[in-house]
Design an enzyme around this catalytic site. Structure first.
Site, PDB file in Angstrom:
ATOM      1  N   SER A 221       0.839  -1.197   0.000  1.00 48.57           N
ATOM      2  CA  SER A 221       0.000   0.000   0.000  1.00 48.57           C
ATOM      3  C   SER A 221       0.872   1.244   0.000  1.00 48.57           C
ATOM      4  O   SER A 221       2.034   1.212   0.435  1.00 48.57           O
ATOM      5  CB  SER A 221      -0.900   0.002   1.245  1.00 48.57           C
ATOM      6  OG  SER A 221      -1.599   1.225   1.383  1.00 48.57           O
TER       7      SER A 221
ATOM      8  N   TYR B  21      -3.221  -1.493   9.834  1.00 48.83           N
ATOM      9  CA  TYR B  21      -3.110  -1.652   8.381  1.00 48.83           C
ATOM     10  C   TYR B  21      -1.730  -1.204   7.904  1.00 48.83           C
ATOM     11  O   TYR B  21      -1.052  -1.924   7.155  1.00 48.83           O
ATOM     12  CB  TYR B  21      -4.206  -0.829   7.716  1.00 48.83           C
ATOM     13  CG  TYR B  21      -4.240  -0.882   6.211  1.00 48.83           C
ATOM     14  CD1 TYR B  21      -4.847  -1.939   5.549  1.00 48.83           C
ATOM     15  CD2 TYR B  21      -3.690   0.151   5.448  1.00 48.83           C
ATOM     16  CE1 TYR B  21      -4.895  -1.984   4.162  1.00 48.83           C
ATOM     17  CE2 TYR B  21      -3.736   0.116   4.059  1.00 48.83           C
ATOM     18  CZ  TYR B  21      -4.344  -0.952   3.427  1.00 48.83           C
ATOM     19  OH  TYR B  21      -4.387  -0.987   2.052  1.00 48.83           O
TER      20      TYR B  21
END
Length: 258
Positions: free
Chosen positions: A137, A150
């Site tokens: 990400s 995350y």
């Protein structure tokens, strides 16, 4: 001739979003694809539509990974590609995040990628070599408030990608990571989870938000991420391994003051 003719690729989290678009594109480029997910109805429907195979796969479970590889081998004879796409996101202030929530995100995002590499890499090597693409990400390369679990897992995926690339290069297995910014999937656009939701309006609202954050002025599309995953899974990227590839509309480039 497709870019993946003769290849066999497992795509996790493939029932919807980025994984769905990766599965569709890979089949269109000639690959035998295993659609792997926990969303059985959606995954089975997609596999039937595009001419792929579906397998139930909870990426945090070793037994499920072994079953997925067995299913791929039974359907196509071998496995020489993996896209570790499955992932979850939870929003929470770091100091208010329950341990159970943090560990849930780790199990899916980080442990899932580890198990995927560990289980599938020997199969890829035995087939003569191939590719692994891990989904990290934008938040795996910088900080982002309220997504601590995350971000931690996505940073870990970048590290795992580099280690795997070093260790597997001699076995002709290339390992890279895609690092998406905000992408118009159910993770960013909850309207996609609501049968009565206005998906188009949701995407337009997200474009309005990200026009202020992203130099290219909009949220990304899952098809765009799929094209990057394809590049990293085919011979176009034959001299590339161990690298994170950012696809974020320029978000990570910096801050515009005017």
């Amino acid at each position: 001739m497709g870019k993946l003719d003769g290849r066999v690729v497992i795509v996790t989290g493939a029932a919807r979003g980025q994984g769905e678009q990766e599965a569709r594109l890979f089949v269109a480029e000639g690959a035998g694809v295993v659609v792997a997910d926990v969303l059985d109805d959606q995954g089975e429907a997609l596999a039937k539509e595009i001419g792929a195979r579906y397998v139930h796969l909870d990426v945090s479970r070793e037994d499920d990974w072994r079953a997925a590889v067995d299913a791929a081998r039974k359907a196509y004879g071998h496995v020489d590609g993996l896209v570790n796409n499955a992932g979850i996101l939870r929003f929470n202030e770091l100091v208010g995040t329950p341990l159970e929530e943090f560990e849930e995100v780790v199990r899916v995002n980080q442990t899932g990628v580890f198990l995927g590499i560990r289980t599938v890499a020997p199969e890829i090597a035995a087939a003569g070599g191939g590719t692994i693409v891990n989904t990290a990400s934008f938040a795996g390369l910088t900080g982002m408030a309220y997504v601590g679990a995350y971000a931690a897992t996505k940073h870990a995926i970048v590290g795992l990608t580099r280690v795997a690339a070093l260790e597997l290069a001699a076995r002709n297995v290339r390992v890279n990571a895609v690092c998406p910014g905000a992408i118009d999937t159910a993770m960013s656009n909850p309207a996609q989870l609501d049968p009565g939701g206005d998906v188009v309006a949701g995407a337009e609202a997200l474009d309005a938000v990200y026009s202020k954050l992203v130099p290219l002025g909009r949220i990304g599309r899952p098809e765009e991420v799929a094209r990057l995953a394809l590049f990293l899974s085919c011979e176009d990227s034959s001299y590339i391994t161990g690298q994170p590839f950012v696809i974020d509309g320029g978000w990570l480039a910096g801050v515009s003051v005017i």
